[in-house]
Scaffold this motif. Structure first.
Motif, PDB file in Angstrom:
ATOM      1  N   ASP A   2       0.840  -1.203   0.000  1.00  0.00           N
ATOM      2  CA  ASP A   2       0.000   0.000   0.000  1.00  0.00           C
ATOM      3  C   ASP A   2       0.879   1.259   0.000  1.00  0.00           C
ATOM      4  O   ASP A   2       0.582   2.217  -0.713  1.00  0.00           O
ATOM      5  N   ARG A   5       2.338   1.763  -3.409  1.00  0.00           N
ATOM      6  CA  ARG A   5       1.338   2.238  -4.374  1.00  0.00           C
ATOM      7  C   ARG A   5       0.994   3.707  -4.174  1.00  0.00           C
ATOM      8  O   ARG A   5       0.689   4.408  -5.118  1.00  0.00           O
ATOM      9  N   THR A   6       1.047   4.194  -2.923  1.00  0.00           N
ATOM     10  CA  THR A   6       0.496   5.518  -2.640  1.00  0.00           C
ATOM     11  C   THR A   6       1.527   6.610  -2.357  1.00  0.00           C
ATOM     12  O   THR A   6       1.211   7.784  -2.499  1.00  0.00           O
ATOM     13  N   GLN A  39      -3.049  -7.760  -6.048  1.00  0.00           N
ATOM     14  CA  GLN A  39      -3.664  -6.429  -6.019  1.00  0.00           C
ATOM     15  C   GLN A  39      -4.098  -5.977  -7.408  1.00  0.00           C
ATOM     16  O   GLN A  39      -4.760  -4.943  -7.529  1.00  0.00           O
ATOM     17  N   GLY A  40      -3.726  -6.734  -8.423  1.00  0.00           N
ATOM     18  CA  GLY A  40      -4.210  -6.498  -9.780  1.00  0.00           C
ATOM     19  C   GLY A  40      -4.132  -5.076 -10.263  1.00  0.00           C
ATOM     20  O   GLY A  40      -3.083  -4.480 -10.287  1.00  0.00           O
ATOM     21  N   GLY A  41      -5.262  -4.532 -10.651  1.00  0.00           N
ATOM     22  CA  GLY A  41      -5.309  -3.220 -11.272  1.00  0.00           C
ATOM     23  C   GLY A  41      -5.567  -2.074 -10.316  1.00  0.00           C
ATOM     24  O   GLY A  41      -6.091  -1.039 -10.729  1.00  0.00           O
ATOM     25  N   ARG A  42      -5.223  -2.226  -9.057  1.00  0.00           N
ATOM     26  CA  ARG A  42      -5.469  -1.152  -8.088  1.00  0.00           C
ATOM     27  C   ARG A  42      -4.679   0.100  -8.439  1.00  0.00           C
ATOM     28  O   ARG A  42      -3.648   0.045  -9.113  1.00  0.00           O
ATOM     29  N   HIS A  43      -5.152   1.205  -7.969  1.00  0.00           N
ATOM     30  CA  HIS A  43      -4.511   2.502  -8.200  1.00  0.00           C
ATOM     31  C   HIS A  43      -3.055   2.456  -7.716  1.00  0.00           C
ATOM     32  O   HIS A  43      -2.769   1.997  -6.625  1.00  0.00           O
ATOM     33  N   ILE A  45      -0.549   0.713  -8.950  1.00  0.00           N
ATOM     34  CA  ILE A  45       0.120  -0.592  -9.066  1.00  0.00           C
ATOM     35  C   ILE A  45       1.371  -0.520  -9.943  1.00  0.00           C
ATOM     36  O   ILE A  45       2.367  -1.197  -9.680  1.00  0.00           O
TER      37      ILE A  45
END
Length: 181
Positions: A2, A5-6, A39-43, A45
């Protein structure tokens, strides 16, 4: 993941490098790749994938990680982390934060904590003196040394330019002769 990603590439790399270092053997890049798949296509990625690809347990602190990320974004090649420099007799001289071997240039990230009283209660002057002698020993073996701290990371283009200048200086220090067969 996480955080990767962020937080963006530089801060995400610092977090993932730290996780790999602190949980060495219990947290691997392969495991992180598996988490990314789940987590595939999460924001974010794509950024997380780049973070994991560039992560290393060898980065010893967040400053080294953020430096690596910013210098990569400035187009510098990936350095070798924690490179040991030895003299002509094979004796240990120094371990460097970052090293660009072909350019015989090392990068040293210095945080303020390094120069405060250490575990052996050395004063700051003694620590600075020892660091100066260490740097002199590295330079005496034909290496360029570039140092920076957190403030320098605010202008990563200027830092990258300093490193490129050191690399060019080192490249110009030797006259190369064509090899004969």
């Amino acid at each position: 993941m996480d955080c990767a990603r962020t937080l963006g590439f530089a801060d995400g790399l610092a977090v993932v490098d730290s996780a790999l270092r602190l949980a060495f053997g219990r947290c691997t890049k392969e495991q992180l790749v598996g988490v990314l798949r789940a987590q595939g296509g999460r924001h974010g990625i794509a950024i997380a994938r780049a973070v994991v690809a560039g992560a290393s347990p060898l980065a010893e602190n967040g400053g080294e990680s953020v430096s690596r990320a910013l210098l990569k974004q400035q187009g510098l090649p990936d350095p070798v982390l924690q490179y040991e420099i030895r003299n002509e007799n094979g004796e240990f001289v120094a371990r460097t934060d970052l090293a660009w071997l072909e350019a015989r240039t090392v990068g040293e990230f210095d945080g303020v904590q390094k120069y405060r009283r250490g575990q052996d209660d050395q004063d700051a002057g003694r620590i600075v003196y020892q660091e100066k002698r260490r740097e002199d020993a590295i330079r005496s073996l034909g290496w360029e040394v570039v140092r920076w701290g957190w403030d320098d990371l605010d202008d990563s283009a200027a830092l990258a330019a300093r490193i490129r200048t050191a690399m060019r200086r080192r490249a110009g220090a030797y006259v190369t002769r064509p090899r004969t067969a």
